[in-house]
Motif scaffolding. Structure first.
Motif, PDB file in Angstrom:
ATOM      1  N   UNK A 213       0.905  -1.118   0.085  1.00  0.00           N
ATOM      2  CA  UNK A 213       0.082  -0.023  -0.015  1.00  0.00           C
ATOM      3  C   UNK A 213       0.802   1.159  -0.006  1.00  0.00           C
ATOM      4  N   UNK A 214       2.093   1.245   0.465  1.00  0.00           N
ATOM      5  CA  UNK A 214       2.994   2.299   0.508  1.00  0.00           C
ATOM      6  C   UNK A 214       3.699   2.541  -0.792  1.00  0.00           C
ATOM      7  N   UNK A 215       3.369   1.694  -1.788  1.00  0.00           N
ATOM      8  CA  UNK A 215       4.350   1.876  -2.994  1.00  0.00           C
ATOM      9  C   UNK A 215       3.355   1.620  -4.092  1.00  0.00           C
ATOM     10  N   UNK A 216       2.255   1.747  -4.035  1.00  0.00           N
ATOM     11  CA  UNK A 216       1.369   1.611  -5.283  1.00  0.00           C
ATOM     12  C   UNK A 216       1.411   2.903  -6.186  1.00  0.00           C
ATOM     13  N   UNK A 217       1.560   2.431  -7.547  1.00  0.00           N
ATOM     14  CA  UNK A 217       1.764   3.487  -8.596  1.00  0.00           C
ATOM     15  C   UNK A 217       0.731   3.015  -9.553  1.00  0.00           C
ATOM     16  N   UNK A 218      -0.124   4.359  -9.922  1.00  0.00           N
ATOM     17  CA  UNK A 218      -1.169   3.920 -10.902  1.00  0.00           C
ATOM     18  C   UNK A 218      -0.681   3.469 -12.218  1.00  0.00           C
ATOM     19  N   UNK A 219      -1.359   2.550 -13.045  1.00  0.00           N
ATOM     20  CA  UNK A 219      -0.767   1.835 -13.932  1.00  0.00           C
ATOM     21  C   UNK A 219      -1.971   1.524 -15.139  1.00  0.00           C
ATOM     22  N   UNK A 220      -2.774   2.609 -15.133  1.00  0.00           N
ATOM     23  CA  UNK A 220      -3.774   2.892 -15.763  1.00  0.00           C
ATOM     24  C   UNK A 220      -5.180   2.209 -15.236  1.00  0.00           C
ATOM     25  N   UNK A 221      -5.043   1.928 -14.085  1.00  0.00           N
ATOM     26  CA  UNK A 221      -6.542   1.549 -13.491  1.00  0.00           C
ATOM     27  C   UNK A 221      -7.382   2.588 -13.446  1.00  0.00           C
ATOM     28  N   UNK A 222      -8.733   2.149 -13.218  1.00  0.00           N
ATOM     29  CA  UNK A 222      -9.863   3.146 -13.395  1.00  0.00           C
ATOM     30  C   UNK A 222     -10.781   2.656 -12.387  1.00  0.00           C
ATOM     31  N   UNK A 223     -10.869   3.067 -11.169  1.00  0.00           N
ATOM     32  CA  UNK A 223     -11.591   2.403 -10.166  1.00  0.00           C
ATOM     33  C   UNK A 223     -12.928   3.600  -9.756  1.00  0.00           C
ATOM     34  N   UNK A 224     -13.978   2.637  -9.658  1.00  0.00           N
ATOM     35  CA  UNK A 224     -15.118   3.536  -9.157  1.00  0.00           C
ATOM     36  C   UNK A 224     -15.150   3.715  -7.552  1.00  0.00           C
ATOM     37  N   UNK A 225     -14.552   2.716  -7.039  1.00  0.00           N
ATOM     38  CA  UNK A 225     -14.376   2.673  -5.669  1.00  0.00           C
ATOM     39  C   UNK A 225     -12.999   2.297  -5.131  1.00  0.00           C
ATOM     40  N   UNK A 226     -12.416   3.129  -4.263  1.00  0.00           N
ATOM     41  CA  UNK A 226     -11.293   2.721  -3.253  1.00  0.00           C
ATOM     42  C   UNK A 226     -11.512   2.644  -2.017  1.00  0.00           C
ATOM     43  N   UNK A 227     -11.462   1.506  -1.375  1.00  0.00           N
ATOM     44  CA  UNK A 227     -11.897   1.334   0.004  1.00  0.00           C
ATOM     45  C   UNK A 227     -10.669   0.771   0.623  1.00  0.00           C
ATOM     46  N   UNK A 228     -10.548   1.272   2.041  1.00  0.00           N
ATOM     47  CA  UNK A 228      -9.406   0.481   2.782  1.00  0.00           C
ATOM     48  C   UNK A 228      -9.628   0.636   4.297  1.00  0.00           C
ATOM     49  N   UNK A 229      -9.305  -0.294   5.098  1.00  0.00           N
ATOM     50  CA  UNK A 229      -9.312  -0.128   6.589  1.00  0.00           C
ATOM     51  C   UNK A 229      -7.856  -0.388   6.592  1.00  0.00           C
ATOM     52  N   UNK A 230      -6.968   0.698   6.821  1.00  0.00           N
ATOM     53  CA  UNK A 230      -5.459   0.426   6.878  1.00  0.00           C
ATOM     54  C   UNK A 230      -4.928   0.545   8.289  1.00  0.00           C
ATOM     55  N   UNK A 231      -3.689   0.282   8.620  1.00  0.00           N
ATOM     56  CA  UNK A 231      -3.161   0.460   9.905  1.00  0.00           C
ATOM     57  C   UNK A 231      -3.304   1.804  10.239  1.00  0.00           C
ATOM     58  N   UNK A 232      -3.606   2.132  11.646  1.00  0.00           N
ATOM     59  CA  UNK A 232      -3.825   3.464  11.975  1.00  0.00           C
ATOM     60  C   UNK A 232      -3.752   3.924  13.342  1.00  0.00           C
TER      61      UNK A 232
END
Length: 285
Positions: A167-186
């Motif tokens: 999650x700390x190194x994600x780079x867009x690669x042409x994806x197209x999302x309607x929803x991005x959802x996360x329960x990350x470490x917090x």
């Protein structure tokens, strides 16, 4: 072992009321015994193999191990998910995050959904089953979590694509999302002193904790990714640390999200956030 003995073993660790709940959970989920069965002597008349298994479970519980790990299952949104050490136990608060996403997109057609940090797969599998026309993808850095999530998807009949991504190194690669959802470490390390032993000693720290000096570490990385990977009209959803709800919302606005809303959970805590991105052709606040 009697019910009183089981409960008495757990009471010093959990307190009286929670000890009853834990004992009932073990007997119900682990052995299919209702309270009526227990009152009628079902524990005392267990087969030797079941009695030995109950003794083993009681020993694990007495050491503070979460009951969900001991029985190997946790209920989430009315479905049973397999869990084991190495994956976070699904929480009721996260059910509300799924409900928020589903309510927002109930009347939309097929969706492209990304769950970042899927853990047991509770979010991704739930959304795939409750929004069956959607294409759901789930990322996690943990091989063990991905294996558990894939098992849950298979057993529950959910169509989810799982990928190992940091999650700390994600780079867009042409994806197209309607929803991005996360329960990350917090949870900050300084909050450990207020946490229960069964969480602190048994649940995976990588899924829970962030540095004290950077509580928005995962939120910021995921937000920046989503800013480039969401379709127009799409939205980013987070489960929040209530202590940093305002800071998280402000960060999202700085990253270009114009419509940012924070929601309270059933316990009155500011637990969820929704953000819509302001594209160059969209007005900002």
């Amino acid at each position: 072992m009697t019910y009183r003995e089981l409960w008495g073993m757990l009471a010093p660790l959990y307190g009286e009321a929670e000890a009853h709940a834990v004992a009932d959970y073990v007997l119900d989920v682990g052995f299919g015994l209702s309270k009526a069965d227990v009152m009628c002597g079902a524990i005392e008349s267990m087969a030797a193999a079941d009695a030995a298994r109950l003794d083993m479970m009681a020993a694990r519980l007495s050491q503070g191990e979460p009951v969900q790990y001991v029985v190997g299952r946790a209920c989430f949104c009315g479905r049973w998910f397999g869990v084991r050490p190495g994956v976070l136990v699904p929480r009721p608060e996260t059910e509300e995050l799924c409900a928020l996403v589903e309510a927002d997109f109930r009347c939309r057609g097929p969706l492209s959904v990304l769950d970042v940090g899927t853990g047991s797969g509770c979010i991704s599998v739930t959304l795939a089953l409750d929004m069956p026309q959607s294409r759901v993808t789930a990322y996690d850095i943990s091989h063990e979590a991905l294996a558990v999530a894939a098992d849950n998807a298979r057993l529950l009949g959910a169509d989810v694509t799982f990928e190992r991504r940091d999650a700390l190194a994600m780079q867009p690669q042409g994806e197209a999302w309607d929803v991005v959802v996360s329960n990350p470490p917090y949870i900050c390390n300084k909050e450990k002193k207020d946490m229960q032993r069964n969480v602190l000693c048994y649940e995976p720290h990588g899924a829970l904790f962030v540095p004290d000096d950077d509580p928005l570490l995962f939120y910021r990385a995921i937000t920046r990714y989503a800013a480039h990977a969401l379709r127009p009209g799409g939205a980013l959803y987070f489960e929040l640390n209530p202590l940093y709800a305002d800071r998280t919302a402000s960060m999202a606005r700085r990253e270009g999200f114009a419509e940012v809303d924070v929601f309270t959970d059933a316990y009155g805590k500011r637990r969820m956030m929704r953000a819509r991105y302001a594209r160059p052709d969209m007005p900002k606040d």
